[in-house]
Motif scaffolding. Structure first.
Motif, PDB file in Angstrom:
ATOM      1  N   MET A  91       0.832  -1.205   0.000  1.00  0.00           N
ATOM      2  CA  MET A  91       0.000   0.000   0.000  1.00  0.00           C
ATOM      3  C   MET A  91       0.871   1.261   0.000  1.00  0.00           C
ATOM      4  N   ILE A  92       1.946   1.244   0.785  1.00  0.00           N
ATOM      5  CA  ILE A  92       2.849   2.395   0.841  1.00  0.00           C
ATOM      6  C   ILE A  92       3.576   2.565  -0.483  1.00  0.00           C
ATOM      7  N   PHE A  93       4.036   1.459  -1.073  1.00  0.00           N
ATOM      8  CA  PHE A  93       4.714   1.533  -2.366  1.00  0.00           C
ATOM      9  C   PHE A  93       3.791   2.085  -3.447  1.00  0.00           C
ATOM     10  N   MET A  94       2.547   1.617  -3.446  1.00  0.00           N
ATOM     11  CA  MET A  94       1.575   2.084  -4.441  1.00  0.00           C
ATOM     12  C   MET A  94       1.375   3.597  -4.335  1.00  0.00           C
ATOM     13  N   GLU A  95       1.271   4.104  -3.112  1.00  0.00           N
ATOM     14  CA  GLU A  95       1.015   5.526  -2.907  1.00  0.00           C
ATOM     15  C   GLU A  95       2.168   6.395  -3.399  1.00  0.00           C
ATOM     16  N   HIS A  96       3.403   5.880  -3.270  1.00  0.00           N
ATOM     17  CA  HIS A  96       4.568   6.695  -3.590  1.00  0.00           C
ATOM     18  C   HIS A  96       5.096   6.486  -5.013  1.00  0.00           C
ATOM     19  N   LEU A  97       4.899   5.316  -5.565  1.00  0.00           N
ATOM     20  CA  LEU A  97       5.466   5.028  -6.878  1.00  0.00           C
ATOM     21  C   LEU A  97       4.489   5.233  -8.029  1.00  0.00           C
ATOM     22  N   VAL A 155      -1.408   9.574  -8.284  1.00  0.00           N
ATOM     23  CA  VAL A 155      -2.817   9.469  -7.903  1.00  0.00           C
ATOM     24  C   VAL A 155      -3.718   9.438  -9.133  1.00  0.00           C
ATOM     25  N   ASP A 156      -3.365  10.229 -10.143  1.00  0.00           N
ATOM     26  CA  ASP A 156      -4.218  10.286 -11.328  1.00  0.00           C
ATOM     27  C   ASP A 156      -4.053   9.069 -12.236  1.00  0.00           C
ATOM     28  N   ALA A 157      -3.050   8.241 -11.966  1.00  0.00           N
ATOM     29  CA  ALA A 157      -2.838   7.047 -12.790  1.00  0.00           C
ATOM     30  C   ALA A 157      -3.789   5.926 -12.409  1.00  0.00           C
ATOM     31  N   LEU A 158      -4.068   5.800 -11.104  1.00  0.00           N
ATOM     32  CA  LEU A 158      -4.970   4.755 -10.614  1.00  0.00           C
ATOM     33  C   LEU A 158      -5.878   5.331  -9.529  1.00  0.00           C
ATOM     34  N   PRO A 159      -7.199   5.288  -9.714  1.00  0.00           N
ATOM     35  CA  PRO A 159      -8.114   5.773  -8.674  1.00  0.00           C
ATOM     36  C   PRO A 159      -8.112   4.854  -7.457  1.00  0.00           C
ATOM     37  N   GLN A 208       9.030   4.246 -14.326  1.00  0.00           N
ATOM     38  CA  GLN A 208       8.034   5.070 -15.023  1.00  0.00           C
ATOM     39  C   GLN A 208       6.919   4.251 -15.673  1.00  0.00           C
ATOM     40  N   ARG A 209       7.080   2.957 -15.744  1.00  0.00           N
ATOM     41  CA  ARG A 209       6.021   2.105 -16.303  1.00  0.00           C
ATOM     42  C   ARG A 209       5.000   1.802 -15.206  1.00  0.00           C
ATOM     43  N   TYR A 210       4.127   2.777 -14.945  1.00  0.00           N
ATOM     44  CA  TYR A 210       3.245   2.715 -13.778  1.00  0.00           C
ATOM     45  C   TYR A 210       2.305   1.517 -13.790  1.00  0.00           C
ATOM     46  N   TYR A 211       1.709   1.247 -14.932  1.00  0.00           N
ATOM     47  CA  TYR A 211       0.728   0.169 -14.984  1.00  0.00           C
ATOM     48  C   TYR A 211       1.400  -1.197 -14.833  1.00  0.00           C
ATOM     49  N   PHE A 212       2.573  -1.329 -15.442  1.00  0.00           N
ATOM     50  CA  PHE A 212       3.294  -2.587 -15.282  1.00  0.00           C
ATOM     51  C   PHE A 212       3.778  -2.744 -13.848  1.00  0.00           C
ATOM     52  N   LEU A 213       4.166  -1.621 -13.226  1.00  0.00           N
ATOM     53  CA  LEU A 213       4.602  -1.666 -11.827  1.00  0.00           C
ATOM     54  C   LEU A 213       3.454  -2.098 -10.917  1.00  0.00           C
TER      55      LEU A 213
END
Length: 463
Positions: free
Chosen positions: A273-279, A282-286, A339-344
């Protein structure tokens, strides 16, 4: 007709067994997923207090498993010696201990010592009752039946129960908006605690071990042979039995591999959860999408371990393949970059899935180790709880080491003061830790010798 009656019996035994998995997975997944973020971000616990709590927890976490294991295998008190009674009487306390973390003892200021004490009590109380109840359930897994296909049926029911129970993280995230609505979060945890208690008590009422009537024979016979007092004999037996378990090479290899599995599981459960918030911006994933991803990390593992794969390949090859896959994905993610947010996001989720899926199979090698020990030493009843407890003695500390090490690295780069940390640091943690752990696990798991139990219908006759 007789075969149909036997199948009906094993189906009900599997259902009763799986009800504890249903109840425990509801509360365990919520606890492991939310407690670190809660104490760091809402209760504002200091790094020193967090580490102190984790050290106390690490010691208690390691000690209580072999202690309860020996107690359950050798006690003459029914609530300890009979697996179902351990679950029946432990379940209400287990569910209550789950609630300790979610209700602050005061309005905590930053670095308040009371939040450190709160965390220590919450961790130790929850783990003590978790250990007492789940050790008894683990022993049931080995003792309900020795037939491989019956154990696969237990796993089938177990996976379905875990699938349902793991959805608690998904619904908790949706109800509380990923813990932003804390009152709703607290209300949901109370509801889940009540449901989990009812589920586990069902196991306590209806489950049965094949060895309930033989539970005292091992100690009594040993004491009679030596003519020793009960106390002296108990101490002597504890040393002897523990040494016999520890000198089993397959047990040693399993423990090393399992230590790193517990470590990487705690790493992802505590920090995803912490990794998701920082990496991920916010506008990439609701928020709702993140809730589904968090839930998927706990729900999807139960759909991967199909009975046909376990029957044809066996758990050894499946577990080995998951380590190779984890390491390969970590290398690929590292090459692609942050930078590959969705793959991350996919990488973080699928790692939780794969690690949890492999972990859900670990009862099978431990059950085989228990069977081998039973045959080798010609015991009247298996040392099920002791084997599981001794395994936990060496692997449970990883549950504390993972958050301590990761938090120390993040705080070194400013996370404690600013609740922010360099993106590169977190990204390196996300990639390099799974990569290194996967390599170590492959090295530890490859020499494991019990690989073909899935090809043997029964290693000994059920009695």
């Amino acid at each position: 007709m007789a075969r149909q009656w036997i199948n009906c019996g094993i189906n009900h035994a599997a259902f009763a067994y799986a009800m504890t998995t249903l109840g425990s997975s509801m509360i365990n997944n919520i606890f492991s997923f939310y407690y670190v973020k809660l104490f760091l971000n809402k209760y504002n616990i200091s790094e020193s207090a967090f580490h102190q709590s984790q050290v106390v927890y690490m010691v208690w976490n390691a000690v209580n498993d072999p202690l309860f294991g020996y107690l359950q295998d050798n006690s003459r008190v029914p609530c300890c010696s009979q697996r179902r009674l351990s679950i029946l009487y432990g379940a209400p306390l287990y569910s209550l201990s789950f609630l300790i973390a979610w209700f602050p003892w005061s309005t905590y200021s930053s670095g308040d010592w009371l939040s450190g004490l709160h965390l220590t009590v919450a961790l130790c109380a929850f783990d003590a009752l978790l250990t007492f109840v789940l050790l008894a359930q683990c022993a049931l897994f080995a003792e309900i039946s020795s037939h491989h296909h019956n154990r696969l049926r237990l796993i089938k029911y177990n996976q379905l129960a875990s699938l349902i129970g793991s959805s608690s993280v998904l619904f908790c995230g949706m109800v509380s908006t990923n813990m932003e609505n804390f009152k709703a979060f607290q209300a949901f945890t109370v509801l889940i605690a009540i449901i989990s208690c009812i589920c586990m008590m069902y196991t306590g009422i209806y489950s049965k071990s094949r060895f309930d009537s033989k539970i005292y024979e091992l100690v009594d016979q040993e004491c009679a042979d030596k003519g020793a007092s009960k106390t002296a004999c108990s101490l002597s037996m504890l040393k002897s039995l523990t040494w016999q378990i520890l000198t089993n090479r397959d047990f040693q290899l399993f423990v090393v591999m399992n230590f790193f599995q517990v470590f990487i599981l705690a790493f992802f459960n505590n920090f995803t959860m912490i990794f998701m918030e920082h990496l991920i911006p916010v506008d990439a994933l609701p928020s709702l999408a993140k809730s589904f991803m968090y839930g998927a990390g706990f729900i999807l593992p139960q759909n991967l371990n199909t009975q046909s794969l376990l029957q044809s390949l066996g758990y050894y090859k499946i577990i080995l393949f998951t380590f190779i896959l984890e390491g390969g994905m970590a290398v690929l993610m590292f090459i692609l970059g942050p930078q590959r947010y969705y793959f991350l996001a996919f990488f973080l989720t699928i790692n939780m899935v794969i690690i949890q899926a492999a972990f859900s199979l670990f009862g099978l090698p431990l059950a085989d180790i228990i069977d081998t020990d039973l045959q080798k030493y010609k015991r009247s009843s298996p040392l099920s709880s002791m084997v599981f407890g001794t395994n936990a003695l060496f692997t449970k500390p990883a549950q504390s080491l993972a958050p301590m090490i990761v938090l120390n690295i993040m705080n070194h780069f400013g996370y404690e003061k600013l609740k922010d940390v360099g993106q590169d640091v977190m990204f390196y943690l996300v990639c390099l830790i799974p990569m290194c752990v996967a390599i170590l696990q492959v090295l530890a798991w490859r020499p494991f010798s019990i690989r073909n139990s899935h090809t043997v219908d029964s290693k000994y006759i059920d009695t």
